[in-house]
Design an enzyme around this catalytic site. Structure first.
Site, PDB file in Angstrom:
ATOM      1  N   ARG A  15       0.919  -1.246   0.100  1.00  0.00           N
ATOM      2  CA  ARG A  15      -0.042  -0.050  -0.283  1.00  0.00           C
ATOM      3  C   ARG A  15       0.953   1.264   0.025  1.00  0.00           C
ATOM      4  NH1 ARG A  15      -5.380   0.779   0.942  1.00  0.00           N
ATOM      5  NH2 ARG A  15      -4.920   2.849   0.371  1.00  0.00           N
ATOM      6  N   ASP A  51     -13.345  -4.342  -2.923  1.00  0.00           N
ATOM      7  CA  ASP A  51     -14.089  -3.439  -2.370  1.00  0.00           C
ATOM      8  C   ASP A  51     -15.695  -3.249  -2.803  1.00  0.00           C
ATOM      9  OD1 ASP A  51     -13.526  -0.563  -0.103  1.00  0.00           O
ATOM     10  OD2 ASP A  51     -15.272  -0.364  -1.780  1.00  0.00           O
TER      11      ASP A  51
END
Length: 328
Positions: A15, A51
């Site tokens: 990330r 997501d």
């Protein structure tokens, strides 16, 4: 839980150079972060990294993710025309990376490790679309629900049908279990849930019956909604930590599995306390078959790796002493 990787140092290293959407668009990165918790902890299932908002992008929603905020929608749903402007979802064209990642992860996992696909429930997705982003009070979504119930129902039906299509595509790609996240539905009263939300949710779960796969229906802060959620659908109902597991199971009914229900904050405690909390959880399950030992919500980013290790170890050791089949 969907956020299981975000506390891991190997995930944070990825990330550091990639946004959430970067990872979701890259099949290799999606596969890697999906497998990281399985490699670390040897849990019994992986959940595909994605997501719940991804399919909305494919439906034409002007969505962006802001650091520290989450999903932001600049033109929230306000009218029937806004609902009609949502494009029909074609998963193979709209979310191809997710489906390809499911195929790749399934090929890498051993047969005994399940792969969970997931999508957002109609109400939770509608909450974002109407509010324009995260909210604590759900004022706009409730205003639409009360003042424009026909518009609200139309939006939930469109979203439910789209998520049924999305989840069915995940099933064809190789998912073994399908989970529906209704994370924000706990803001509703039982009467409002039954009147305004249950019909579209039930329609979604009915459509998933054609996949032949087991389904999990998850919500948070839903103690008074558990019976309604069971009637709306799902072979397993997720239970958070606000209701003791045995009482929740009584509300859900004996013919259904349960998932949960340890407070995620417990994993911040020392190993002895984690073991004690897990043992109390398993005692409430009392050896009944159909319990998926899990947290009541996602892993907190601050959770130490040692906390998750202690949880998984305690479940495995505790389950061996019970007659049921609780698994982490």
């Amino acid at each position: 839980m969907r956020q299981a990787g975000r506390h891991l140092p190997e995930y944070r290293a990825i990330r550091a150079d990639h946004t959430l959407l970067d990872i979701c668009a890259d099949v290799d990165l999606t596969v890697e972060v999906t497998l990281q918790p399985v490699r670390r902890y040897g849990v019994d299932a992986a959940i595909i990294f994605a997501d719940i908002m991804l399919p909305l992008l494919a439906m034409g929603v002007d969505l962006r993710f802001e650091p520290g905020v989450g999903p932001v929608i600049d033109t929230p749903i306000r009218s029937r025309l806004d609902v009609e402007s949502l494009r029909p979802l074609s998963p193979e064209h709209g979310v191809p990376s997710t489906l390809e990642a499911i195929r790749a992860v399934r090929a890498e996992l051993p047969d005994e490790t399940a792969l969970i696909g997931f999508a957002g429930a109609p109400f939770t997705l509608a909450s974002y679309l109407i509010e324009g982003g995260p909210t604590r009070h759900f004022l706009r979504v409730k205003e639409v629900m009360y003042r424009k119930p026909d518009l609200f129902a139309a939006l939930l039906d469109v979203l439910g049908d789209a998520m049924a299509c999305y989840l069915s595509a995940q099933a064809r790609a190789g998912a073994d279990v399908l989970q529906v996240f209704d994370s924000w539905v706990g803001c509703l009263s039982p009467d409002d849930y039954a009147r305004h939300v249950a019909p579209s949710t039930q329609r979604l779960f009915t459509a998933l019956e054609d996949t032949g796969l087991p389904t999990i229906h998850f919500g948070a802060n839903t103690g008074e909604l558990l019976g309604h959620m069971r009637r709306a659908g799902g072979d397993v109902i997720g239970v958070d930590w606000r209701v003791p597991l045995d009482r929740a199971w009584d509300r859900i009914g004996p013919d259904c599995g349960v998932q949960g229900n340890l407070d995620p904050a417990v994993l911040l405690a020392d190993p002895a306390e984690i073991r004690a909390q897990v043992n109390r959880l398993l005692a409430r399950a009392d050896g009944r078959p159909g319990h998926i030992a899990n947290l009541g919500h996602g892993v907190l980013p601050e959770t130490p790796v040692e906390g998750v290790e202690a949880f998984v170890d305690a479940v495995r050791k505790g389950s061996r002493h019970s007659e049921g089949d609780s698994v982490p």
